[in-house]
Scaffold this motif. Structure first.
Motif, PDB file in Angstrom:
ATOM      1  N   UNK A   1      -8.361 -50.219 -15.366  1.00  0.00           N
ATOM      2  CA  UNK A   1      -7.231 -51.099 -15.046  1.00  0.00           C
ATOM      3  C   UNK A   1      -6.523 -51.531 -16.323  1.00  0.00           C
ATOM      4  N   UNK A   2      -7.311 -51.870 -17.355  1.00  0.00           N
ATOM      5  CA  UNK A   2      -6.757 -52.237 -18.660  1.00  0.00           C
ATOM      6  C   UNK A   2      -5.864 -51.108 -19.176  1.00  0.00           C
TER       7      UNK A   2
ATOM      8  N   UNK B   1      -2.049 -61.981 -15.753  1.00  0.00           N
ATOM      9  CA  UNK B   1      -1.580 -62.157 -14.378  1.00  0.00           C
ATOM     10  C   UNK B   1      -2.263 -61.219 -13.390  1.00  0.00           C
ATOM     11  N   UNK B   2      -3.022 -60.262 -13.888  1.00  0.00           N
ATOM     12  CA  UNK B   2      -3.650 -59.262 -13.048  1.00  0.00           C
ATOM     13  C   UNK B   2      -4.830 -59.857 -12.285  1.00  0.00           C
TER      14      UNK B   2
ATOM     15  N   UNK C   1      -9.238 -65.248 -18.739  1.00  0.00           N
ATOM     16  CA  UNK C   1      -9.257 -66.716 -18.643  1.00  0.00           C
ATOM     17  C   UNK C   1     -10.608 -67.276 -19.072  1.00  0.00           C
ATOM     18  N   UNK C   2     -11.671 -66.565 -18.740  1.00  0.00           N
ATOM     19  CA  UNK C   2     -13.015 -67.034 -19.103  1.00  0.00           C
ATOM     20  C   UNK C   2     -13.322 -66.828 -20.580  1.00  0.00           C
ATOM     21  N   UNK C   3     -12.740 -65.821 -21.190  1.00  0.00           N
ATOM     22  CA  UNK C   3     -13.100 -65.448 -22.564  1.00  0.00           C
ATOM     23  C   UNK C   3     -12.183 -66.023 -23.634  1.00  0.00           C
TER      24      UNK C   3
ATOM     25  N   UNK D   1       1.961 -56.757 -22.728  1.00  0.00           N
ATOM     26  CA  UNK D   1       0.736 -56.249 -22.112  1.00  0.00           C
ATOM     27  C   UNK D   1      -0.211 -57.384 -21.734  1.00  0.00           C
ATOM     28  N   UNK D   2      -0.461 -58.315 -22.646  1.00  0.00           N
ATOM     29  CA  UNK D   2      -1.429 -59.365 -22.334  1.00  0.00           C
ATOM     30  C   UNK D   2      -0.899 -60.369 -21.310  1.00  0.00           C
TER      31      UNK D   2
END
Length: 142
Positions: A95-96, A38-39, A47-49, A32-33
């Motif tokens: 979306x998640x 890649x989404x 990427x920021x967190x 999942x992650x």
């Protein structure tokens, strides 16, 4: 006195059906992650967190193992952590969920899929509500 009788609390121990293995939990989290990273919508947020993916994935395996298998290894506060994030929208939470549901469906374990999807929906709703409250947003339903 009968010394062979079971203790009162052991006679009524609830039966817990195991819905998945620890390997399935790990597969779920990692698959999942990888998709979320890649989404186009969710990838930049992650990427920021997240700075240390190995540590984050290990934490998430503990989190989901606790929820799906009752292992009780996770001791964090996800609502507070996610409420501190910026610029989240209901669309991102949907979306998640879409990616999560696709991942559980692909695993071929209907019991895992049903339980994990129900938990994920509850988590998304609680995280969105917590985020909206902390940012003074009128929160539409997911």
């Amino acid at each position: 006195m009968n010394n062979t009788a079971p203790l009162p609390h052991t006679r009524f121990a609830p039966y817990r059906e195991e819905v998945c293995s620890e390997d399935e939990v790990k597969h779920l989290v990692h698959t999942f992650y990888a998709a979320a990273r890649d989404d186009a919508m969710l990838g930049p947020i992650f990427a920021a967190e997240v700075k240390d993916w190995d540590a984050h994935l290990a934490t998430l395996v503990d989190f989901w193992s606790g929820l799906l298998r009752g292992t009780m290894r996770y001791h964090g506060k996800p609502l507070a952590q996610h409420a501190q994030m910026e610029n989240l929208t209901p669309c991102m939470f949907r979306r998640w969920l879409t990616l999560f549901f696709a991942t559980t469906e692909s695993m071929g374990n209907p019991a895992l899929q049903e339980k994990a999807d129900t938990i994920a929906l509850n988590i998304a709703e609680r995280l969105w509500k917590s985020f909206a409250e902390s940012h003074s947003i009128v929160a539409p339903q997911l």
